[in-house]
Write a protein that holds these residues in place. Structure first.
Motif, PDB file in Angstrom:
ATOM      1  N   ARG A 195      19.111   2.284  57.006  1.00  0.00           N
ATOM      2  CA  ARG A 195      18.173   2.618  55.919  1.00  0.00           C
ATOM      3  C   ARG A 195      16.967   3.376  56.460  1.00  0.00           C
ATOM      4  N   GLU A 196      16.407   2.899  57.570  1.00  0.00           N
ATOM      5  CA  GLU A 196      15.245   3.556  58.166  1.00  0.00           C
ATOM      6  C   GLU A 196      15.599   4.951  58.675  1.00  0.00           C
ATOM      7  N   ILE A 197      16.787   5.093  59.261  1.00  0.00           N
ATOM      8  CA  ILE A 197      17.222   6.392  59.775  1.00  0.00           C
ATOM      9  C   ILE A 197      17.384   7.383  58.624  1.00  0.00           C
ATOM     10  N   ALA A 198      18.031   6.957  57.557  1.00  0.00           N
ATOM     11  CA  ALA A 198      18.263   7.844  56.415  1.00  0.00           C
ATOM     12  C   ALA A 198      16.946   8.294  55.790  1.00  0.00           C
ATOM     13  N   GLN A 199      16.011   7.369  55.625  1.00  0.00           N
ATOM     14  CA  GLN A 199      14.736   7.717  55.006  1.00  0.00           C
ATOM     15  C   GLN A 199      13.943   8.689  55.867  1.00  0.00           C
ATOM     16  N   GLN A 200      14.033   8.540  57.185  1.00  0.00           N
ATOM     17  CA  GLN A 200      13.269   9.396  58.087  1.00  0.00           C
ATOM     18  C   GLN A 200      13.910  10.771  58.271  1.00  0.00           C
ATOM     19  N   LEU A 201      15.221  10.818  58.406  1.00  0.00           N
ATOM     20  CA  LEU A 201      15.897  12.056  58.777  1.00  0.00           C
ATOM     21  C   LEU A 201      16.362  12.891  57.589  1.00  0.00           C
ATOM     22  N   ILE A 202      16.559  12.269  56.422  1.00  0.00           N
ATOM     23  CA  ILE A 202      17.087  13.014  55.272  1.00  0.00           C
ATOM     24  C   ILE A 202      16.171  12.817  54.070  1.00  0.00           C
ATOM     25  N   PRO A 203      14.935  13.299  54.141  1.00  0.00           N
ATOM     26  CA  PRO A 203      14.033  13.127  52.994  1.00  0.00           C
ATOM     27  C   PRO A 203      14.508  13.853  51.743  1.00  0.00           C
ATOM     28  N   SER A 204      15.438  14.798  51.888  1.00  0.00           N
ATOM     29  CA  SER A 204      15.965  15.493  50.704  1.00  0.00           C
ATOM     30  C   SER A 204      16.688  14.532  49.765  1.00  0.00           C
TER      31      SER A 204
END
Length: 218
Positions: A195-204
């Motif tokens: 969840r943290e990785i997705a929020q940080q790396l894919i803000p789109s």
């Protein structure tokens, strides 16, 4: 060299008399800009090694076949790539507001610097259509004569919920699943959750979050 066509016609404009007319092909064409969707652009250093690269280094890879039909049609009509039509590859991980800024710089450099009065039609597929709309809202310009979107989630997609809120992915949208899964796997380090990785790396993904009610309690 412009082509000439001579033809005969009659009607209200000729008082119903047959007259010889002449048509001359013009070199002026409305430029067309094609914007691919999620995972439709690729840069190895950015995606696999998480490096910052020049926006112009993003390309539509050969394994993406969705846009071959329209580009082939334009080629057959005499359009020339990077002169009459363009493919705007971009970092689909970044916010669409940021990508709109990149698109504006791209149009200024590749179209309007040399042809400041040229009109443009933007064709966006999937997330590329959402980007086209956001660009048109942020940079209104009468030279953008038409924005065409195909399969674009202007009200968001429920598939964005799982990676953002739970770090999970689902396979009903293959490209979104593949792109998200790839980034989560490559950037798995330390004790960060998916969840943290997705929020940080894919803000789109926030730009694709549904604007309608989609959750329910049982």
């Amino acid at each position: 060299t412009p082509k000439e066509l001579f033809y005969t016609s009659r009607g209200p404009g000729t008082n119903q008399e047959w007259k010889l007319s002449r048509a001359v092909e013009t070199e002026t064409r409305t430029r067309i800009v094609i914007i691919p969707g999620f995972f439709g652009s690729w840069n190895k250093d950015a995606i696999l090694h998480n490096q910052e690269v020049n926006p112009s280094d993003w390309k539509i890879p050969s394994f993406i076949k969705e846009y071959g039909g329209i580009t082939k049609t334009l080629d057959n009509l005499g359009y020339i790539k990077n002169k009459n039509y363009f493919e705007f590859a971009y970092d689909w991980r970044k916010s669409l507001d940021q990508s709109a800024n990149t698109l504006n710089a791209y149009l200024q450099e590749n179209v309007w610097n040399s042809n400041p009065n040229d009109n443009i039609i933007i064709i966006g597929h999937s997330m590329g259509g959402v980007l086209a709309r956001i660009y048109g809202q942020k940079y209104p310009d009468t030279r953008i004569v038409k924005i065409i979107t195909a399969g674009s989630p202007h009200h968001g997609v429920v598939q964005a919920y799982r990676p953002l809120e739970a770090g999970e992915t689902q396979k009903d949208d293959t490209l979104m699943w593949l792109g998200t899964k790839l980034l989560l796997t490559i950037n798995r380090e330390g004790f960060r959750t998916d969840r943290e990785i997705a929020q940080q790396l894919i803000p789109s993904l926030y730009d694709l979050f549904p604007t309608y009610n989609f959750l329910r309690t049982r």
